[in-house]
Design a protein around this motif. Structure first.
Motif, short mmCIF file in Angstrom:
data_model
loop_
_atom_site.label_atom_id
_atom_site.label_comp_id
_atom_site.label_asym_id
_atom_site.label_seq_id
_atom_site.Cartn_x
_atom_site.Cartn_y
_atom_site.Cartn_z
N GLY A 141 59.93 48.52 32.87
CA GLY A 141 60.21 49.91 32.52
C GLY A 141 59.21 50.90 33.09
O GLY A 141 58.34 50.54 33.89
N PRO A 142 59.31 52.17 32.69
CA PRO A 142 58.43 53.23 33.20
C PRO A 142 56.96 52.92 32.98
O PRO A 142 56.58 52.29 32.00
CB PRO A 142 58.87 54.45 32.40
N ARG A 143 56.13 53.42 33.90
CA ARG A 143 54.68 53.15 33.86
C ARG A 143 54.01 54.20 32.98
O ARG A 143 53.30 55.09 33.45
CB ARG A 143 54.11 53.18 35.27
N LEU A 144 54.23 54.10 31.69
CA LEU A 144 53.89 55.19 30.78
C LEU A 144 52.39 55.44 30.62
O LEU A 144 51.98 56.55 30.31
CB LEU A 144 54.53 54.93 29.41
N GLN A 145 51.58 54.43 30.81
CA GLN A 145 50.14 54.60 30.57
C GLN A 145 49.32 54.68 31.85
O GLN A 145 48.11 54.85 31.79
CB GLN A 145 49.62 53.43 29.70
N ARG A 146 49.95 54.57 33.00
CA ARG A 146 49.18 54.52 34.25
C ARG A 146 48.99 55.93 34.82
O ARG A 146 49.90 56.76 34.80
CB ARG A 146 49.90 53.65 35.28
N THR A 147 47.79 56.15 35.37
CA THR A 147 47.48 57.47 35.93
C THR A 147 47.02 57.39 37.39
O THR A 147 46.66 58.40 37.98
CB THR A 147 46.39 58.18 35.11
N HIS A 148 47.02 56.19 37.98
CA HIS A 148 46.63 56.05 39.38
C HIS A 148 47.61 56.84 40.25
O HIS A 148 48.82 56.70 40.14
CB HIS A 148 46.65 54.57 39.77
N LEU A 216 57.51 55.65 38.09
CA LEU A 216 56.37 56.54 38.25
C LEU A 216 56.73 57.95 37.80
O LEU A 216 57.91 58.35 37.84
CB LEU A 216 55.92 56.60 39.72
N LEU A 217 55.73 58.70 37.41
CA LEU A 217 55.90 60.12 37.17
C LEU A 217 55.83 60.82 38.52
O LEU A 217 54.87 60.63 39.28
CB LEU A 217 54.81 60.66 36.25
N LEU A 218 56.84 61.61 38.85
CA LEU A 218 56.88 62.35 40.11
C LEU A 218 56.48 63.80 39.85
O LEU A 218 57.08 64.47 39.00
CB LEU A 218 58.28 62.28 40.72
N ALA A 260 58.69 61.27 27.99
CA ALA A 260 60.13 61.51 28.02
C ALA A 260 60.62 61.75 29.44
O ALA A 260 61.72 61.32 29.82
CB ALA A 260 60.48 62.70 27.13
N VAL A 261 59.80 62.44 30.24
CA VAL A 261 60.18 62.70 31.63
C VAL A 261 60.31 61.40 32.40
O VAL A 261 61.27 61.16 33.13
CB VAL A 261 59.14 63.63 32.30
N ARG A 262 59.33 60.51 32.25
CA ARG A 262 59.36 59.23 32.96
C ARG A 262 60.55 58.39 32.55
O ARG A 262 61.22 57.77 33.39
CB ARG A 262 58.07 58.46 32.70
N VAL A 263 60.81 58.34 31.25
CA VAL A 263 61.91 57.51 30.75
C VAL A 263 63.25 58.04 31.24
O VAL A 263 64.13 57.28 31.68
CB VAL A 263 61.87 57.43 29.21
N ARG A 264 63.43 59.36 31.15
CA ARG A 264 64.72 59.93 31.61
C ARG A 264 64.92 59.70 33.10
O ARG A 264 66.04 59.42 33.54
CB ARG A 264 64.77 61.42 31.27
N ALA A 265 63.86 59.83 33.90
CA ALA A 265 63.98 59.62 35.34
C ALA A 265 64.35 58.18 35.64
O ALA A 265 65.23 57.90 36.46
CB ALA A 265 62.67 59.99 36.03
N TRP A 266 63.66 57.25 35.00
CA TRP A 266 63.93 55.83 35.21
C TRP A 266 65.38 55.50 34.89
O TRP A 266 66.05 54.78 35.63
CB TRP A 266 62.97 55.03 34.33
#
Length: 303
Positions: A141-148, A216-218, A260-266
């Protein structure tokens, strides 16, 4: 209407440069599928391999790069997938040549956005098809805790913005020309893609969509084409310059930000851009239109 029996599984070959392999399904319930990489040799070895495999339908990425002699060696229906918007008389002329009537012609074409350039309006367009993604490669699933942070060298923000970002988080520059396996490995270890462009996202580069598929968060300074329906702020963040820095600052201080943004995108990529589903619909439409044309050529049936 002709209906294939449930046990029938067609063989569908995808042909294109290796960079397009993540955009073709590796497996599908509706067909046997396989990707054949076209090298710099004109594609002859890959074409012969596809022939030996026995594909009945061929989907060709970047058809404008191919010669009519290559098409002539491929049996069955041939569909050209134009993955990025083109301009220029040379590319347009090649598409017209490859779709001109004849046994070696492409039967259909797709274009990544609407509208098709007026110079090409008369060609056999099957549908608008933004380049999809084989989402089954990304089961986590989405990489919710990663900031790299990943930043492509060809779509990087200004040096001043990069300097500010490096004070906040780990930043990795993506070089051009990575093989698909290397690119996917970089995406695997990241949490955020920063992308700076002067044109709509995804229009000439599939990386933003790959990043969303990987969870990833874009964060970008331009939106996707409007008819792709990837929604700003709901499924990715539109931020430029110092606003991009502020978004990353918020993320590093609160790693759970923008969940929420990451989950919706995924989820959006799986619903609307999954390669298996997209190409199944495409071939279904091609079959229906072919049947309609057949009936039109033979005239209405009696009774």
């Amino acid at each position: 209407m002709r209906v294939l029996p449930p046990s029938t599984r067609m063989k569908v070959a995808f042909l294109g440069r290796s960079t397009f392999e993540p955009h073709a399904p590796r497996t599908a319930e509706w067909a046997e599928v396989r990707f054949f990489a076209l090298g710099e040799d004109g594609g002859a070895p890959a074409v012969e391999e596809a022939r030996t495999w026995g594909a009945e339908t061929h989907l060709l990425f970047e058809p404008q790069r191919l010669g009519r002699d290559v098409l002539s060696r491929l049996p069955g229906m041939k569909i050209g997938i134009v993955p990025t918007a083109l301009d220029g008389t040379e590319a347009f002329a090649k598409l017209k040549e490859l779709t001109s009537p004849g046994t070696n012609a492409l039967r259909w074409l797709t274009w990544p956005e609407s509208p098709v350039p007026s110079e090409l309006a008369g060609l056999p367009w099957l549908q608008t098809l933004p380049l999809p993604v084989d989402t089954r490669r990304f089961t986590e699933g989405p990489r919710l805790q990663r900031t790299h942070l990943l930043v492509p060298e060809w779509a990087s923000p200004t040096a001043a913005v990069l300097e500010s970002l490096r004070k906040l988080a780990s930043v990795e520059l993506l070089p051009r020309g990575l093989e698909p396996s290397a690119l996917l490995e970089r995406l695997e270890g990241a949490g955020v893609l920063l992308y700076s462009s002067r044109e709509p996202l995804g229009r000439s580069d599939p990386l933003p969509m790959l990043a969303l598929a990987r969870g990833l968060l874009l964060i970008a300074d331009t939106p996707f084409p409007a008819d792709w329906y990837v929604e700003p702020e709901d499924e990715f963040l539109v931020r430029g310059g110092e606003d991009m820095v502020r978004a990353v600052d918020a993320l590093t201080r609160r790693p759970g930000s923008f969940h929420a943004v990451r989950v919706r995108a995924w989820q959006k990529v799986r619903e609307a851009f999954d390669a298996s589903s997209a190409f199944q619909r495409l071939l279904h439409d091609a079959s229906l239109l072919g049947a309609v044309e057949e009936r039109g050529a033979t005239g209405p049936s009696g009774g």
